[in-house]
Write an enzyme that holds these catalytic residues in place. Structure first.
Site, PDB file in Angstrom:
ATOM      1  N   PRO A   9       0.791  -1.221   0.000  1.00 27.33           N
ATOM      2  CA  PRO A   9       0.000   0.000   0.000  1.00 27.33           C
ATOM      3  C   PRO A   9       0.828   1.279   0.000  1.00 27.33           C
ATOM      4  CG  PRO A   9      -0.138  -1.117   2.123  1.00 27.33           C
ATOM      5  CD  PRO A   9       0.524  -2.064   1.174  1.00 27.33           C
ATOM      6  N   ASN A  10       0.320   2.235  -0.763  1.00 27.06           N
ATOM      7  CA  ASN A  10       0.862   3.605  -0.842  1.00 27.06           C
ATOM      8  C   ASN A  10       2.156   3.710  -1.640  1.00 27.06           C
ATOM      9  OD1 ASN A  10      -1.210   4.860   0.803  1.00 27.06           O
ATOM     10  ND2 ASN A  10      -0.329   3.724   2.502  1.00 27.06           N
ATOM     11  N   ARG A  17       4.197  11.067  -1.848  1.00 22.00           N
ATOM     12  CA  ARG A  17       4.180  10.848  -0.400  1.00 22.00           C
ATOM     13  C   ARG A  17       5.561  11.139   0.230  1.00 22.00           C
ATOM     14  NH1 ARG A  17       4.770   4.406   0.968  1.00 22.00           N
ATOM     15  NH2 ARG A  17       4.240   5.206   3.025  1.00 22.00           N
ATOM     16  N   TYR A  22      11.016   9.023   1.121  1.00 15.89           N
ATOM     17  CA  TYR A  22      11.013   8.071  -0.006  1.00 15.89           C
ATOM     18  C   TYR A  22      11.585   8.650  -1.309  1.00 15.89           C
ATOM     19  CZ  TYR A  22       7.987   5.656   3.292  1.00 15.89           C
ATOM     20  OH  TYR A  22       7.491   5.053   4.424  1.00 15.89           O
ATOM     21  N   ASN A  74       8.024  -5.751  -1.111  1.00 17.45           N
ATOM     22  CA  ASN A  74       7.994  -4.633  -0.174  1.00 17.45           C
ATOM     23  C   ASN A  74       6.534  -4.512   0.264  1.00 17.45           C
ATOM     24  OD1 ASN A  74       7.926  -2.286   1.252  1.00 17.45           O
ATOM     25  ND2 ASN A  74       9.034  -1.054  -0.266  1.00 17.45           N
ATOM     26  N   ALA A  77       3.272  -0.851   4.616  1.00 16.77           N
ATOM     27  CA  ALA A  77       2.751  -0.848   5.992  1.00 16.77           C
ATOM     28  C   ALA A  77       2.336  -2.240   6.459  1.00 16.77           C
ATOM     29  CB  ALA A  77       1.575   0.117   6.102  1.00 16.77           C
ATOM     30  N   HIS A  80       4.419  -4.606   8.908  1.00 15.86           N
ATOM     31  CA  HIS A  80       4.411  -4.535  10.363  1.00 15.86           C
ATOM     32  C   HIS A  80       3.130  -5.090  10.989  1.00 15.86           C
ATOM     33  CE1 HIS A  80       7.619  -1.941   9.082  1.00 15.86           C
ATOM     34  NE2 HIS A  80       6.775  -1.064   8.571  1.00 15.86           N
ATOM     35  N   ASP A  87       2.084 -15.800   6.085  1.00 18.45           N
ATOM     36  CA  ASP A  87       1.609 -17.172   5.855  1.00 18.45           C
ATOM     37  C   ASP A  87       1.553 -17.508   4.365  1.00 18.45           C
ATOM     38  OD1 ASP A  87       1.426 -17.661   8.542  1.00 18.45           O
ATOM     39  OD2 ASP A  87      -0.755 -17.496   8.660  1.00 18.45           O
ATOM     40  N   GLU A  98      13.070  -9.426   0.980  1.00 18.88           N
ATOM     41  CA  GLU A  98      12.323  -8.270   1.494  1.00 18.88           C
ATOM     42  C   GLU A  98      13.055  -6.975   1.143  1.00 18.88           C
ATOM     43  OE1 GLU A  98      12.443  -8.107   5.794  1.00 18.88           O
ATOM     44  OE2 GLU A  98      10.747  -6.721   5.893  1.00 18.88           O
ATOM     45  N   HIS A 100      12.874  -2.610   1.688  1.00 18.77           N
ATOM     46  CA  HIS A 100      12.269  -1.363   2.156  1.00 18.77           C
ATOM     47  C   HIS A 100      13.105  -0.215   1.637  1.00 18.77           C
ATOM     48  CE1 HIS A 100       9.366  -3.354   4.584  1.00 18.77           C
ATOM     49  NE2 HIS A 100      10.321  -4.141   5.039  1.00 18.77           N
ATOM     50  N   ILE A 101      12.443   0.755   1.067  1.00 20.67           N
ATOM     51  CA  ILE A 101      13.138   1.913   0.497  1.00 20.67           C
ATOM     52  C   ILE A 101      13.830   2.704   1.614  1.00 20.67           C
ATOM     53  CG2 ILE A 101      12.765   4.121  -0.698  1.00 20.67           C
ATOM     54  CD1 ILE A 101      10.341   2.671  -2.119  1.00 20.67           C
ATOM     55  N   SER A 102      13.104   2.919   2.696  1.00 23.41           N
ATOM     56  CA  SER A 102      13.661   3.678   3.823  1.00 23.41           C
ATOM     57  C   SER A 102      14.326   2.718   4.814  1.00 23.41           C
ATOM     58  CB  SER A 102      12.542   4.454   4.540  1.00 23.41           C
ATOM     59  OG  SER A 102      11.630   3.547   5.147  1.00 23.41           O
ATOM     60  N   ARG A 107      13.503   4.091  12.256  1.00 23.89           N
ATOM     61  CA  ARG A 107      12.231   4.840  12.308  1.00 23.89           C
ATOM     62  C   ARG A 107      11.427   4.455  13.566  1.00 23.89           C
ATOM     63  NH1 ARG A 107       9.521   4.832   6.548  1.00 23.89           N
ATOM     64  NH2 ARG A 107       8.222   6.401   7.610  1.00 23.89           N
ATOM     65  N   ARG A 111       7.598   0.185  13.432  1.00 23.20           N
ATOM     66  CA  ARG A 111       8.162  -0.322  12.172  1.00 23.20           C
ATOM     67  C   ARG A 111       9.276  -1.348  12.408  1.00 23.20           C
ATOM     68  NH1 ARG A 111       5.854   3.281   8.263  1.00 23.20           N
ATOM     69  NH2 ARG A 111       5.508   5.286   9.246  1.00 23.20           N
TER      70      ARG A 111
HETATM   71  C1  DQA Z   1       8.321   1.005   3.523  1.00 24.71           C
HETATM   72  C2  DQA Z   1       8.461   1.202   5.044  1.00 24.71           C
HETATM   73  C3  DQA Z   1       7.125   0.966   5.730  1.00 24.71           C
HETATM   74  O1  DQA Z   1       7.267   1.121   7.135  1.00 24.71           O
HETATM   75  C4  DQA Z   1       6.095   1.942   5.229  1.00 24.71           C
HETATM   76  O2  DQA Z   1       4.838   1.671   5.813  1.00 24.71           O
HETATM   77  C5  DQA Z   1       6.001   1.998   3.739  1.00 24.71           C
HETATM   78  C6  DQA Z   1       7.212   1.875   2.945  1.00 24.71           C
HETATM   79  C7  DQA Z   1       9.628   1.345   2.782  1.00 24.71           C
HETATM   80  O3  DQA Z   1       9.747   0.926   1.635  1.00 24.71           O
HETATM   81  O4  DQA Z   1      10.492   2.039   3.318  1.00 24.71           O
HETATM   82  O5  DQA Z   1       4.929   2.236   3.185  1.00 24.71           O
HETATM   83  O6  DQA Z   1       8.037  -0.352   3.280  1.00 24.71           O
END
Ligand code: DQA
Length: 145
Positions: A9-10, A17, A22, A74, A77, A80, A87, A98, A100-102, A107, A111
């Protein structure tokens, strides 16, 4: 070799955003980087993004039946919160990485847990978009073994 790239998501809102976290490149730019990396590595790639947990679970399950060799995920959200995505990854038993951009480790406390990460053999965190490239490289090397 066929890789599935799953974004949660997002991530479709990249470039809009929280740019200080990001960056200012958008989701299309991320897709272009992933496709270029796939060309470089000589593998097929399919990109999937959804804001819905169940749709992500469905797509991971589908990977078991459609000849996918490995998954880069990725979960955003849902990282977490989602035992369902963990599963699903365990159910299909495909090698997964896995991303994560950040740098989530630096953080908020909420997270600090990654459910999906528990089913992943490698983690590329805080490397920006390049984390996807590194994850794809790791999967290709792992699958060759
Ligand atoms: C994220 C980190 C997550 O905590 C956050 O909810 C995201 C992006 C990242 O790529 O850094 O939406 O997965």
């Amino acid at each position: 070799m066929k890789l599935l790239i799953v974004n949660g998501p997002n991530l479709n809102m990249l470039g809009i955003r929280e740019k200080h976290i990001y960056g200012d490149r958008d989701y299309d730019a991320l897709c272009a980087l992933i496709r270029a990396e796939a060309d470089r590595l000589g593998c097929e790639v399919e990109l999937f993004q959804s804001n819905h947990e169940g749709a992500i679970v469905d797509r991971i399950q589908q990977a078991y039946f459609d000849g996918t060799d490995g998954i880069v995920i990725n979960p955003a959200a849902y990282t977490h919160t989602s035992v369902a995505i963990l599963d699903a990854l365990k159910a299909v038993q495909l090698p997964a990485a896995e991303v994560h951009i950040s740098d989530v480790s630096k953080r908020e406390p909420f997270r600090q847990i990654s459910y999906a990460g528990m089913a992943c053999g490698a983690h590329f965190i805080g490397l920006g978009f390049q984390g996807y490239g590194k994850a794809m490289e790791w999967l290709v090397e792992t699958l060759k073994k």
